[in-house]
Motif scaffolding. Sequence first.
Motif, PDB file in Angstrom:
ATOM      1  N   LEU A 164       0.695  -1.140   0.005  1.00  0.00           N
ATOM      2  CA  LEU A 164      -0.058   0.037  -0.078  1.00  0.00           C
ATOM      3  C   LEU A 164       0.791   1.273   0.087  1.00  0.00           C
ATOM      4  O   LEU A 164       1.554   1.522   0.925  1.00  0.00           O
ATOM      5  N   SER A 165       0.976   1.606  -1.327  1.00  0.00           N
ATOM      6  CA  SER A 165       2.083   2.927  -1.302  1.00  0.00           C
ATOM      7  C   SER A 165       1.687   4.189  -0.513  1.00  0.00           C
ATOM      8  O   SER A 165       0.383   4.369  -0.468  1.00  0.00           O
ATOM      9  N   GLY A 166       2.410   4.670   0.267  1.00  0.00           N
ATOM     10  CA  GLY A 166       2.070   5.841   1.006  1.00  0.00           C
ATOM     11  C   GLY A 166       3.259   6.359   1.984  1.00  0.00           C
ATOM     12  O   GLY A 166       4.414   5.915   1.500  1.00  0.00           O
ATOM     13  N   PRO A 167       3.099   6.798   3.134  1.00  0.00           N
ATOM     14  CA  PRO A 167       4.082   7.296   4.038  1.00  0.00           C
ATOM     15  C   PRO A 167       5.106   5.962   4.573  1.00  0.00           C
ATOM     16  O   PRO A 167       4.582   4.957   4.474  1.00  0.00           O
ATOM     17  N   THR A 168       6.230   6.354   4.894  1.00  0.00           N
ATOM     18  CA  THR A 168       7.198   5.544   5.344  1.00  0.00           C
ATOM     19  C   THR A 168       7.276   5.080   6.641  1.00  0.00           C
ATOM     20  O   THR A 168       8.028   4.383   7.202  1.00  0.00           O
ATOM     21  N   GLY A 169       6.119   6.009   7.215  1.00  0.00           N
ATOM     22  CA  GLY A 169       6.091   5.607   8.734  1.00  0.00           C
ATOM     23  C   GLY A 169       5.167   4.384   9.157  1.00  0.00           C
ATOM     24  O   GLY A 169       4.836   3.781   8.074  1.00  0.00           O
ATOM     25  N   THR A 170       4.818   4.324  10.470  1.00  0.00           N
ATOM     26  CA  THR A 170       3.952   3.021  10.942  1.00  0.00           C
ATOM     27  C   THR A 170       2.353   3.603  10.908  1.00  0.00           C
ATOM     28  O   THR A 170       2.228   4.692  11.399  1.00  0.00           O
ATOM     29  N   PRO A 171       1.689   2.860  10.440  1.00  0.00           N
ATOM     30  CA  PRO A 171       0.335   3.538  10.448  1.00  0.00           C
ATOM     31  C   PRO A 171      -0.354   3.565  11.792  1.00  0.00           C
ATOM     32  O   PRO A 171       0.021   2.809  12.772  1.00  0.00           O
ATOM     33  N   LYS A 172      -1.006   4.536  12.055  1.00  0.00           N
ATOM     34  CA  LYS A 172      -1.566   4.761  13.441  1.00  0.00           C
ATOM     35  C   LYS A 172      -3.022   4.077  13.457  1.00  0.00           C
ATOM     36  O   LYS A 172      -3.473   3.454  14.460  1.00  0.00           O
ATOM     37  N   CYS A 173      -3.766   4.466  12.742  1.00  0.00           N
ATOM     38  CA  CYS A 173      -5.081   4.094  12.469  1.00  0.00           C
ATOM     39  C   CYS A 173      -5.654   3.327  11.112  1.00  0.00           C
ATOM     40  O   CYS A 173      -5.426   4.078  10.222  1.00  0.00           O
ATOM     41  N   VAL A 174      -6.163   1.945  11.053  1.00  0.00           N
ATOM     42  CA  VAL A 174      -6.325   1.478   9.999  1.00  0.00           C
ATOM     43  C   VAL A 174      -7.854   0.759  10.143  1.00  0.00           C
ATOM     44  O   VAL A 174      -8.281   0.400  11.266  1.00  0.00           O
ATOM     45  N   LYS A 175      -8.427   0.950   8.860  1.00  0.00           N
ATOM     46  CA  LYS A 175      -9.890   0.183   8.929  1.00  0.00           C
ATOM     47  C   LYS A 175      -9.969  -0.218   7.426  1.00  0.00           C
ATOM     48  O   LYS A 175      -9.538   0.249   6.387  1.00  0.00           O
ATOM     49  N   ILE A 176     -10.787  -1.391   7.458  1.00  0.00           N
ATOM     50  CA  ILE A 176     -11.303  -1.872   6.377  1.00  0.00           C
ATOM     51  C   ILE A 176     -12.778  -1.780   6.024  1.00  0.00           C
ATOM     52  O   ILE A 176     -13.386  -2.342   7.237  1.00  0.00           O
ATOM     53  N   SER A 177     -13.228  -1.450   5.027  1.00  0.00           N
ATOM     54  CA  SER A 177     -14.750  -1.217   4.951  1.00  0.00           C
ATOM     55  C   SER A 177     -15.479  -2.664   5.162  1.00  0.00           C
ATOM     56  O   SER A 177     -14.890  -3.893   4.684  1.00  0.00           O
ATOM     57  N   ALA A 178     -16.641  -2.617   5.563  1.00  0.00           N
ATOM     58  CA  ALA A 178     -17.162  -3.883   5.856  1.00  0.00           C
ATOM     59  C   ALA A 178     -17.604  -4.720   4.509  1.00  0.00           C
ATOM     60  O   ALA A 178     -17.547  -5.978   4.496  1.00  0.00           O
ATOM     61  N   ASP A 179     -17.359  -4.070   3.396  1.00  0.00           N
ATOM     62  CA  ASP A 179     -17.749  -4.729   1.955  1.00  0.00           C
ATOM     63  C   ASP A 179     -16.229  -5.159   1.231  1.00  0.00           C
ATOM     64  O   ASP A 179     -16.249  -5.543   0.166  1.00  0.00           O
ATOM     65  N   ASN A 180     -15.299  -4.736   2.134  1.00  0.00           N
ATOM     66  CA  ASN A 180     -13.805  -5.161   1.863  1.00  0.00           C
ATOM     67  C   ASN A 180     -13.589  -4.569   0.164  1.00  0.00           C
ATOM     68  O   ASN A 180     -12.752  -4.948  -0.619  1.00  0.00           O
ATOM     69  N   VAL A 181     -13.924  -3.210   0.271  1.00  0.00           N
ATOM     70  CA  VAL A 181     -13.782  -2.303  -0.977  1.00  0.00           C
ATOM     71  C   VAL A 181     -12.582  -1.506  -0.773  1.00  0.00           C
ATOM     72  O   VAL A 181     -11.924  -1.127  -1.654  1.00  0.00           O
ATOM     73  N   TRP A 182     -12.636  -1.062   0.599  1.00  0.00           N
ATOM     74  CA  TRP A 182     -11.722   0.093   0.935  1.00  0.00           C
ATOM     75  C   TRP A 182     -10.762  -0.299   2.039  1.00  0.00           C
ATOM     76  O   TRP A 182     -11.312  -0.795   3.046  1.00  0.00           O
ATOM     77  N   VAL A 183      -9.583   0.164   1.819  1.00  0.00           N
ATOM     78  CA  VAL A 183      -8.712   0.452   3.177  1.00  0.00           C
ATOM     79  C   VAL A 183      -8.382   1.902   3.426  1.00  0.00           C
ATOM     80  O   VAL A 183      -8.042   2.706   2.382  1.00  0.00           O
ATOM     81  N   VAL A 184      -8.332   2.354   4.692  1.00  0.00           N
ATOM     82  CA  VAL A 184      -8.263   3.647   5.077  1.00  0.00           C
ATOM     83  C   VAL A 184      -7.054   3.658   6.013  1.00  0.00           C
ATOM     84  O   VAL A 184      -7.176   2.764   6.817  1.00  0.00           O
ATOM     85  N   ALA A 185      -6.189   4.578   6.274  1.00  0.00           N
ATOM     86  CA  ALA A 185      -5.146   4.685   7.016  1.00  0.00           C
ATOM     87  C   ALA A 185      -4.654   5.721   7.424  1.00  0.00           C
ATOM     88  O   ALA A 185      -4.685   6.971   6.659  1.00  0.00           O
ATOM     89  N   SER A 186      -4.382   6.468   8.553  1.00  0.00           N
ATOM     90  CA  SER A 186      -3.651   7.522   9.079  1.00  0.00           C
ATOM     91  C   SER A 186      -2.251   7.156   9.733  1.00  0.00           C
ATOM     92  O   SER A 186      -1.942   5.919  10.227  1.00  0.00           O
ATOM     93  N   TYR A 187      -1.467   8.195   9.682  1.00  0.00           N
ATOM     94  CA  TYR A 187      -0.135   7.970   9.994  1.00  0.00           C
ATOM     95  C   TYR A 187       0.265   9.090  11.217  1.00  0.00           C
ATOM     96  O   TYR A 187      -0.168  10.000  11.184  1.00  0.00           O
ATOM     97  N   ASN A 188       1.454   8.746  11.744  1.00  0.00           N
ATOM     98  CA  ASN A 188       1.519   9.536  12.940  1.00  0.00           C
ATOM     99  C   ASN A 188       2.120  10.864  12.461  1.00  0.00           C
ATOM    100  O   ASN A 188       2.857  10.972  11.364  1.00  0.00           O
ATOM    101  N   ARG A 189       1.898  12.016  13.069  1.00  0.00           N
ATOM    102  CA  ARG A 189       2.287  13.289  12.625  1.00  0.00           C
ATOM    103  C   ARG A 189       1.929  13.811  11.201  1.00  0.00           C
ATOM    104  O   ARG A 189       2.721  14.093  10.533  1.00  0.00           O
ATOM    105  N   ASP A 190       0.591  13.139  10.871  1.00  0.00           N
ATOM    106  CA  ASP A 190       0.444  13.378   9.442  1.00  0.00           C
ATOM    107  C   ASP A 190      -1.190  13.654   9.304  1.00  0.00           C
ATOM    108  O   ASP A 190      -1.899  12.879   9.821  1.00  0.00           O
ATOM    109  N   PRO A 191      -1.457  14.971   8.728  1.00  0.00           N
ATOM    110  CA  PRO A 191      -2.694  15.400   8.850  1.00  0.00           C
ATOM    111  C   PRO A 191      -3.696  14.890   7.484  1.00  0.00           C
ATOM    112  O   PRO A 191      -4.831  14.852   7.666  1.00  0.00           O
TER     113      PRO A 191
END
Length: 301
Positions: A164-191
């Motif tokens: 999952l291309s994105g920041p090089t830090g560790t993910p802070k909060c990760v969720k997968i939608s109930a229908d397994n269509v989307w993954v969302v993530a936030s990262y430390n010190r990142d708005p």
Amino acid sequence: IYRIQYSPDGKYLATRNNNNTVAIFDLTSQNQEQVCEIDGHEEWVQTIDFSIDSQYFMTAAGANEKVKIWNTQTGKLESEIDTDGSAAFFDPAGDAINVLGETHVETYSWPGVQMTGQKKWRRNNETRSLVSRDGRYVVAYRPLNRQVFQTLLIDVESRSNVQLSGPTGTPKCVKISADNVWVVASYNRDPKIRLWDLRDPSQRRYELRKHDETVQSVSFSPDGRFLVSSSWDEKVIVWDLLTRQPVGEFLGHSEHVNATAFAPLDYGFASGASGTTDCSTILWDMKELLFKPEHKPDPNS
């Protein structure tokens, strides 16, 4: 407040506070009364989930802690699973529990909590983050060096994974939608919020930009149409995933907003803050916002 979860029938709301206690509130009672409170883990409770009939709720803390199942009305401990699962969910079918262990996704019968299957997700030195509710996908991260990490989506059924291309830090909060269509993530010190479409996660990545400080929580609506996010900037924002644009900004907290969750049966959600002056949980109703002509959901989408 650091975790929030609704029961499937919308009757109960679970919260986890900074004392690591989980409280259950009856939202149908006159004053939204607290019905029970449990203090059953030494480590931070990372996941709270309700059974399909809402009669039980489950807590998982990882770090050599058992997964525990409690009676919603009484707070009585009903069952334990002897595994240090960091995330545990009742399967959408209602007859199983899927647990993210250190090396395997473990499946247990419900009720009865007897192990019925194991699927290995860890291949090298990955660290677990989240498992999908049905146990198929795992989001994990692995170090490339001391300061650079790579986030992965692992399909435990096909034994494949994709970066999952994105920041090089560790993910802070990760969720997968109930229908397994989307993954969302936030990262430390990142708005910014990172969003991947699982229909092609290697190519379809989006950035949602509206917050001013670190994003603390992200949650999908049950139908996968909307996303709610909260941040240290005291804002709660609802996003339309069809357009990846914000449809509303909710201001009511006066300190860091650390937790969010969508209600299961209507267009509402909850947010929770922590601080010296604001430790509140707010229940929001966004029907008026969403059913304006420009935001009315498309029934065919």
